[in-house]
Enzyme design. Structure first.
Site, PDB file in Angstrom:
ATOM      1  N   GLU A  50     -89.845  73.766 -76.398  1.00 30.18           N
ATOM      2  CA  GLU A  50     -90.965  73.471 -75.495  1.00 30.18           C
ATOM      3  C   GLU A  50     -90.508  73.033 -74.117  1.00 30.18           C
ATOM      4  O   GLU A  50     -91.177  73.303 -73.116  1.00 30.18           O
ATOM      5  CB  GLU A  50     -91.887  72.404 -76.090  1.00 30.18           C
ATOM      6  CG  GLU A  50     -92.699  72.860 -77.286  1.00 30.18           C
ATOM      7  CD  GLU A  50     -91.970  72.670 -78.610  1.00 30.18           C
ATOM      8  OE1 GLU A  50     -90.749  72.366 -78.590  1.00 30.18           O
ATOM      9  OE2 GLU A  50     -92.615  72.807 -79.666  1.00 30.18           O
ATOM     10  N   PHE A 112    -100.515  62.893 -88.931  1.00 30.94           N
ATOM     11  CA  PHE A 112     -99.334  63.744 -88.860  1.00 30.94           C
ATOM     12  C   PHE A 112     -99.252  64.397 -87.485  1.00 30.94           C
ATOM     13  O   PHE A 112    -100.215  64.999 -87.016  1.00 30.94           O
ATOM     14  CB  PHE A 112     -99.389  64.817 -89.961  1.00 30.94           C
ATOM     15  CG  PHE A 112     -98.234  65.773 -89.886  1.00 30.94           C
ATOM     16  CD1 PHE A 112     -96.919  65.332 -90.063  1.00 30.94           C
ATOM     17  CD2 PHE A 112     -98.446  67.119 -89.605  1.00 30.94           C
ATOM     18  CE1 PHE A 112     -95.855  66.210 -89.982  1.00 30.94           C
ATOM     19  CE2 PHE A 112     -97.379  68.003 -89.522  1.00 30.94           C
ATOM     20  CZ  PHE A 112     -96.078  67.556 -89.707  1.00 30.94           C
ATOM     21  N   GLN A 113     -98.125  64.268 -86.844  1.00 32.11           N
ATOM     22  CA  GLN A 113     -97.866  64.794 -85.500  1.00 32.11           C
ATOM     23  C   GLN A 113     -98.856  64.268 -84.465  1.00 32.11           C
ATOM     24  O   GLN A 113     -99.195  64.950 -83.503  1.00 32.11           O
ATOM     25  CB  GLN A 113     -97.838  66.332 -85.514  1.00 32.11           C
ATOM     26  CG  GLN A 113     -96.683  66.846 -86.368  1.00 32.11           C
ATOM     27  CD  GLN A 113     -96.377  68.306 -86.178  1.00 32.11           C
ATOM     28  OE1 GLN A 113     -97.272  69.112 -85.912  1.00 32.11           O
ATOM     29  NE2 GLN A 113     -95.114  68.680 -86.314  1.00 32.11           N
ATOM     30  N   LYS A 162    -107.685  69.267 -82.212  1.00 33.82           N
ATOM     31  CA  LYS A 162    -107.801  70.530 -82.942  1.00 33.82           C
ATOM     32  C   LYS A 162    -109.256  70.880 -83.274  1.00 33.82           C
ATOM     33  O   LYS A 162    -109.651  72.045 -83.217  1.00 33.82           O
ATOM     34  CB  LYS A 162    -106.976  70.457 -84.224  1.00 33.82           C
ATOM     35  CG  LYS A 162    -106.904  71.777 -84.957  1.00 33.82           C
ATOM     36  CD  LYS A 162    -105.905  71.754 -86.092  1.00 33.82           C
ATOM     37  CE  LYS A 162    -105.779  73.148 -86.708  1.00 33.82           C
ATOM     38  NZ  LYS A 162    -104.784  73.165 -87.794  1.00 33.82           N
ATOM     39  N   MET A 474     -69.878  66.570 -61.895  1.00 29.81           N
ATOM     40  CA  MET A 474     -70.384  65.605 -60.925  1.00 29.81           C
ATOM     41  C   MET A 474     -70.093  64.179 -61.371  1.00 29.81           C
ATOM     42  O   MET A 474     -69.761  63.311 -60.554  1.00 29.81           O
ATOM     43  CB  MET A 474     -71.887  65.810 -60.702  1.00 29.81           C
ATOM     44  CG  MET A 474     -72.456  64.949 -59.596  1.00 29.81           C
ATOM     45  SD  MET A 474     -71.601  65.195 -58.029  1.00 29.81           S
ATOM     46  CE  MET A 474     -72.653  66.411 -57.249  1.00 29.81           C
TER      47      MET A 474
HETATM   48  C1  LIG Z   1     -80.569  65.768 -68.696  1.00 29.55           C
HETATM   49  C2  LIG Z   1     -79.517  65.124 -67.864  1.00 29.55           C
HETATM   50  N1  LIG Z   1     -78.596  64.326 -68.455  1.00 29.55           N
HETATM   51  C3  LIG Z   1     -77.622  63.744 -67.710  1.00 29.55           C
HETATM   52  C4  LIG Z   1     -77.564  63.934 -66.363  1.00 29.55           C
HETATM   53  C5  LIG Z   1     -76.490  63.251 -65.522  1.00 29.55           C
HETATM   54  N2  LIG Z   1     -75.609  64.252 -64.902  1.00 29.55           N
HETATM   55  C6  LIG Z   1     -75.759  64.640 -63.624  1.00 29.55           C
HETATM   56  S1  LIG Z   1     -74.666  65.838 -63.179  1.00 29.55           S
HETATM   57  C7  LIG Z   1     -73.944  65.835 -64.703  1.00 29.55           C
HETATM   58  C8  LIG Z   1     -72.807  66.749 -65.001  1.00 29.55           C
HETATM   59  C9  LIG Z   1     -73.203  68.160 -65.046  1.00 29.55           C
HETATM   60  O1  LIG Z   1     -72.134  68.908 -65.551  1.00 29.55           O
HETATM   61  P1  LIG Z   1     -72.117  70.488 -65.442  1.00 29.55           P
HETATM   62  O2  LIG Z   1     -73.413  71.048 -65.854  1.00 29.55           O
HETATM   63  O3  LIG Z   1     -70.914  70.997 -66.173  1.00 29.55           O
HETATM   64  O4  LIG Z   1     -71.992  70.754 -63.888  1.00 29.55           O
HETATM   65  P2  LIG Z   1     -70.813  70.426 -62.853  1.00 29.55           P
HETATM   66  O5  LIG Z   1     -71.138  69.106 -62.235  1.00 29.55           O
HETATM   67  O6  LIG Z   1     -69.526  70.409 -63.598  1.00 29.55           O
HETATM   68  O7  LIG Z   1     -70.902  71.526 -61.868  1.00 29.55           O
HETATM   69  C10 LIG Z   1     -74.568  64.886 -65.528  1.00 29.55           C
HETATM   70  C11 LIG Z   1     -74.154  64.611 -66.912  1.00 29.55           C
HETATM   71  C12 LIG Z   1     -78.570  64.747 -65.790  1.00 29.55           C
HETATM   72  N3  LIG Z   1     -78.631  64.962 -64.474  1.00 29.55           N
HETATM   73  N4  LIG Z   1     -79.504  65.345 -66.563  1.00 29.55           N
END
Ligand SMILES: Cc1ncc(C[n+]2csc(CCOP(=O)(O)OP(=O)(O)O)c2C)c(N)n1
Lengths: 575, 156
Positions: A50, A112-113, A162, A474
């Site tokens: 979803e 439920f749900q 529903k 990052m």
């Molecule tokens: C759902 C979610 N969880 C955690 C984060 C924190 N976060 C920001 S950037 C990042 C790393 C992303 O890694 P990747 O997709 O490999 O991209 P890269 O930075 O290596 O290009 C994280 C964990 C986020 N933005 N969104």
């Protein structure tokens, strides 16, 4: 006409001109799915989660400007959709999400749900409804679409028990909406606009600060026009990439935490900010007390709450950017003198020559920035680019030559990993003739990887370019800079075989380790017209620069070293 | 910017989730609620919500604007010129001096509203700061329970 609530939902969607609904069925929404089966007014795409349905509807909305529609069941179906709602809410994306709910008689019994969808989604929707009577349903659906797309747009949730979808009643879809308590200000106060015009004429160093609101309001042409007529320099936020067009000499670039030098310096030295649909986000301003210290501020925003929220504003103008710009341009005609700002333009040009947006390329290993630039050369104007969240997102925003609004689709406000792939599906459904590429990371792509199946089944051939650094890059970058290289839980050396994964889901995969392989893979993926993973091994320790450390002043940027900056840029790898 | 106290009066559609929209807005954005009262507006499908809050000018402006953004909100009245009243009920043991307490309540626009076997109840309706003084004064008579009603206000 007599019909049941479920059919009313379908009829309303058709009346709203909806072509594509993204969703996932379940007990509480089954009556509606039964009617979906019988109708042929719109297509339904069965995503495999979803969250992906909501992001896909969101991507559709961002690409077209129309209201995106997603449909989910109660309980876990709805809770899975929450991240999608929050993502759209933070970026003001028009969307209607319809969720099933347990029957009215069960509400409040921990059925439920059963989950309080209206309660949970209150802070991440523009508005939401729990339908309590069938006779309210047509009006509520009409209002939901109206609220989603008018004023400052946003997602609206309609939660339908529903029993209401099973009940029969008269259906008349209202022609108009009457919500006495909801009247967004569109026009913009004339006197305030005149004062703002005077301020622009008198300024020496004006700067157009362009935000996502310009995209939402479809005001890019007017923004280009006001910039042209006054030869006023401009900076774009992450959400506004494409508004000015990359080749426009007035565009300094993107500002903020990963903005380029001349953009951030322009913001620091301007004497008049002309803020258009931007909201002074902390990732843009850096340390507030040091932000644009010499500037008066014109702030045009459709949401009065954005004005004066973070910075004091000298010329507040509440209204739709498009309406306001129309009047501003008329008022500036003949009064604004481009020569007046020529020194200012020269200063900014010098800044840009001093520290252009740059990186050091190499042939030993692919630099992620090269991949983005190469994509620009190969598909450029004709592609729509979506992205996930991380370094790859910033590199895409910095290096891709965006030419038009709605060409760049990313989760700016919430920063949702897992957004890019399903959003790309939405964009591709809207524009099947365009090449749609999701720029992603080896972390993000796994957060909605099940959409490979959706894309393959419905033949939605989007291309995922994975900038694979074997890191949550990052976060790793922050650990390098601010946590003494303690790489806590960011190493992604353990990975799936991305090529095989794509192929297992009836897509196509490519492993890329050289520049030539990248060119060949992208070309082949476009030709094969199948959902694709292009897994590109990139320099592991590359950092996104420039960077304004969080809470630092915008003018204090960590910059890429000039000339041989390979060591600086590749950290450990060089050791 | 210094914090100031402000009473905000909100006219809303009288529908089921409207109070949670307002209280949720305050909680989610970290605004203070000192008191909050709700009651239907006679002969209409509206409700009147009165919120006493405090914050600096920027915060108070945001509160008003954010309230305005809620779809069921018709009007947000935020003035320094408001007539404010608050009601308070206090339960005293029967041993305390009825006459003294009646006089005290009288001085604050109230009186004795109920007398039982083991206790009696005084009521006062006055400006919030005067209500505070009254509660301090009532402290001398060993009050068993104090229930405040929250501020209601009307524009002058
Ligand atoms: C759902 C979610 N969880 C955690 C984060 C924190 N976060 C920001 S950037 C990042 C790393 C992303 O890694 P990747 O997709 O490999 O991209 P890269 O930075 O290596 O290009 C994280 C964990 C986020 N933005 N969104």
């Amino acid at each position: 006409m007599k019909m049941n609530g479920a059919q009313m939902v379908c009829e309303a969607l058709i009346a709203e001109g909806v072509k594509t609904v993204f969703g996932y069925p379940g007990g509480a929404i089954m009556n509606v799915y039964d009617e979906i089966y019988k109708q042929d007014g719109f297509e339904h795409i069965l995503n495999r989660h979803e969250q992906a349905s909501v992001h896909a509807a969101d991507g559709y909305a961002r690409a077209t400007g129309d209201v995106g529609v997603a449909m989910v069941t109660s309980g876990p179906g709805f809770t899975n959709a929450v991240t999608g709602l929050a993502t759209a809410y933070m970026d003001s994306i028009p969307m209607v999400v319809i969720s099933g709910q347990v029957p009215l008689s069960l509400i409040g019994t921990d059925g439920f749900q059963e989950i309080d969808a209206v309660g949970i989604s209150r802070p991440c929707t523009k508005h939401n409804y729990l339908v309590r009577e069938l006779s309210d349903l047509p009006r509520i659906l009409k209002e939901a679409f109206h609220i989603a797309r008018s004023g400052r747009p946003g997602p609206v949730l309609v939660d339908i028990p529903k029993d209401i979808t099973a009940e029969f009643g008269d259906f008349v879809y209202p022609e108009e909406v009457k919500i006495a308590s909801y009247k967004p200000t569109i026009k913009g106060n004339k006197r305030q606009i005149e004062k703002a015009i005077d301020a622009i004429v008198k300024a020496k160093k004006p700067l157009l600060y362009i935000g996502g609101g310009v995209v939402l309001s479809n005001a890019s042409d007017l923004v280009r026009k006001i910039a042209e007529m006054g030869q006023i320099p401009a900076v774009e936020t992450l959400m506004a990439r494409g508004v000015m067009g990359h080749s426009n000499p007035l565009l300094q670039g993107m500002l903020g935490m990963h903005g380029n030098y001349s953009s951030n310096m322009a913001m620091s030295e301007t004497d008049l900010i002309i803020s258009l649909g931007a909201r002074f986000d902390d990732r843009v301003t850096g340390k507030l007390s040091e932000f644009a210290k010499y500037a008066d501020i014109i702030h045009v925003d459709i949401d009065p709450a954005n004005i004066g929220k973070l910075v004091d504003v000298d010329y507040p103008i509440v209204g739709d950017v498009k309406e306001v710009l129309d009047k501003m341009i008329a008022g500036l005609e003949g009064r604004v003198k481009p020569e007046r700002y020529s020194d200012w333009r020269e200063v900014l040009e010098r800044y840009d020559n001093l520290h252009p947006q740059s990186y050091v390329d190499t042939d030993d290993v692919i630099k992620p920035q090269w991949v983005i630039e190469r994509m620009g050369e190969l598909v450029g104007e004709q592609a729509i680019i979506t992205s996930d969240v991380g370094q790859h997102q910033m590199w895409a925003a910095q290096h891709y030559p965006f030419d038009r609004p709605r060409q760049w689709i990313n989760s700016g406000g919430l920063g949702t990993m897992g957004f890019g792939f399903p959003a790309a599906l939405g964009a591709k459904k809207a524009f099947p003739d365009k090449t749609v590429i999701n720029v992603t990371g080896d972390g993000s792509i796994l957060m909605n990887v099940q959409e490979l199946v959706t894309a393959a089944e419905y033949k939605i051939p989007v291309i995922n370019v994975i900038l694979n650094n074997h890191f949550l890059g990052m976060v790793r970058q922050w650990q390098t800079f601010f946590y003494e290289e303690r790489y806590s839980e960011t190493d992604l050396t353990f990975q799936p075989n991305y090529k095989a994964l794509a192929e297992a889901c009836h897509g196509i995969g490519y492993d890329v380790t050289t520049k030539a392989e990248f060119d060949a893979a992208l070309k082949d993926a476009i030709e094969k017209d199948k959902v694709a993973f292009i897994n590109v091994q990139v320099a592991r320790f590359e950092n996104v620069l420039p960077m304004v450390p969080a809470a630092g002043a915008l003018y204090n940027m960590m910059l890429p070293k000039k000339g041989d900056s390979k060591k600086e840029n590749s950290g450990k790898e060089a050791k | 910017m210094a914090d100031v106290r402000r009473v905000i009066s909100v006219l809303v559609a009288n529908e089921s989730s409207v109070l949670s929209r307002i209280s949720g807005l305050f909680a989610g954005r970290g605004y203070n609620i000192e008191t909050l009262t709700v009651a239907p507006v006679p002969d209409s499908d509206l409700s009147h919500v009165t919120i006493a809050t405090n914050g600096n000018e920027r915060v108070l402006e945001q509160i008003t604007k954010q309230l305005h953004k809620l779809v069921p909100v018709y009007k947000v009245i935020e003035h320094e010129e408001m007539v404010e009243k608050e009601m308070v009920l206090v339960k005293f043991p029967i041993e305390e001096s009825l006459a003294d307490i009646e006089a005290l309540c009288g001085a604050y626009n109230g009186g004795i509203v109920n007398v039982g076997v083991s206790m009696f109840i005084g009521m006062v309706a006055d400006e919030p700061c005067r209500v505070k003084h009254f509660i301090e004064a009532a402290g001398r008579y060993n009050p068993m329970e104090i229930v405040r009603g929250g501020v209601v206000a009307i524009e002058r």
